[in-house]
Motif scaffolding. Structure first.
Motif, PDB file in Angstrom:
ATOM      1  N   ILE A   1      15.848 -17.887  17.086  1.00 13.42           N
ATOM      2  CA  ILE A   1      15.875 -17.249  18.404  1.00 13.42           C
ATOM      3  C   ILE A   1      15.752 -15.734  18.270  1.00 13.42           C
ATOM      4  CG2 ILE A   1      17.321 -16.840  20.435  1.00 13.42           C
ATOM      5  CD1 ILE A   1      18.368 -19.671  20.074  1.00 13.42           C
ATOM      6  N   TYR A   2      16.402 -15.169  17.259  1.00  9.28           N
ATOM      7  CA  TYR A   2      16.335 -13.723  17.053  1.00  9.28           C
ATOM      8  C   TYR A   2      14.916 -13.279  16.675  1.00  9.28           C
ATOM      9  CZ  TYR A   2      17.425  -9.085  15.291  1.00  9.28           C
ATOM     10  OH  TYR A   2      17.448  -7.739  15.075  1.00  9.28           O
TER      11      TYR A   2
ATOM     12  N   VAL B   1      19.945 -19.569  15.073  1.00  6.83           N
ATOM     13  CA  VAL B   1      20.100 -18.245  15.684  1.00  6.83           C
ATOM     14  C   VAL B   1      19.031 -17.295  15.154  1.00  6.83           C
ATOM     15  CG1 VAL B   1      21.642 -16.252  15.844  1.00  6.83           C
ATOM     16  CG2 VAL B   1      22.526 -18.537  16.221  1.00  6.83           C
ATOM     17  N   GLY B   2      18.679 -17.420  13.867  1.00  3.47           N
ATOM     18  CA  GLY B   2      17.596 -16.607  13.305  1.00  3.47           C
ATOM     19  C   GLY B   2      16.267 -16.911  13.961  1.00  3.47           C
TER      20      GLY B   2
ATOM     21  N   SER C   1      12.759 -12.051  19.437  1.00  3.94           N
ATOM     22  CA  SER C   1      12.974 -10.736  20.028  1.00  3.94           C
ATOM     23  C   SER C   1      11.917  -9.731  19.567  1.00  3.94           C
ATOM     24  CB  SER C   1      14.376 -10.220  19.688  1.00  3.94           C
ATOM     25  OG  SER C   1      14.479  -9.938  18.310  1.00  3.94           O
ATOM     26  N   TYR C   2      11.211 -10.046  18.501  1.00  4.80           N
ATOM     27  CA  TYR C   2      10.138  -9.181  18.014  1.00  4.80           C
ATOM     28  C   TYR C   2       8.780  -9.562  18.597  1.00  4.80           C
ATOM     29  CZ  TYR C   2      13.495  -7.437  14.684  1.00  4.80           C
ATOM     30  OH  TYR C   2      14.594  -6.872  14.107  1.00  4.80           O
TER      31      TYR C   2
ATOM     32  N   CYS D   1       9.714 -18.192  13.884  1.00  2.95           N
ATOM     33  CA  CYS D   1      10.569 -18.969  14.783  1.00  2.95           C
ATOM     34  C   CYS D   1      10.307 -20.460  14.605  1.00  2.95           C
ATOM     35  CB  CYS D   1      10.326 -18.558  16.231  1.00  2.95           C
ATOM     36  SG  CYS D   1      11.238 -19.557  17.416  1.00  2.95           S
TER      37      CYS D   1
END
Length: 82
Positions: free
Chosen positions: A34-35, A31-32, A38-39, A52
């Motif tokens: 994928i998160y 999940v980290g 977002s940047y 990522c």
């Protein structure tokens, strides 16, 4: 599953808590990863992309290569003759 007349199934071996902890840790890494995307922007692509990639490699590589064969005992495989 039987091999050489012995039951080698891993069911009921008492590894549930360890498996759940490992699942949670590596799911958080995934999940980290994928998160981190977002940047991603056209001005800032290297740091989110590399983070990522590293987090995804840890989330998939460690369970497959380190945890996957850690309980393999050569004496329990069907290719070994007793």
């Amino acid at each position: 599953m039987y091999s050489n007349g012995k039951n080698v199934a891993h069911s009921g071996q008492g590894h549930l808590v360890g498996n759940v902890i490992a699942l949670v840790v590596f799911f958080v890494l995934f999940v980290g990863a994928i998160y981190a995307l977002s940047y991603w922007s056209l001005d800032n692509a290297w740091i989110p992309g590399i983070s990522c990639l590293v987090l995804a490699m840890l989330a998939f590589g460690v369970p497959q290569h380190i945890l996957g064969m850690s309980d393999r005992n050569p004496a329990k495989t069907s290719s070994q003759q007793e």
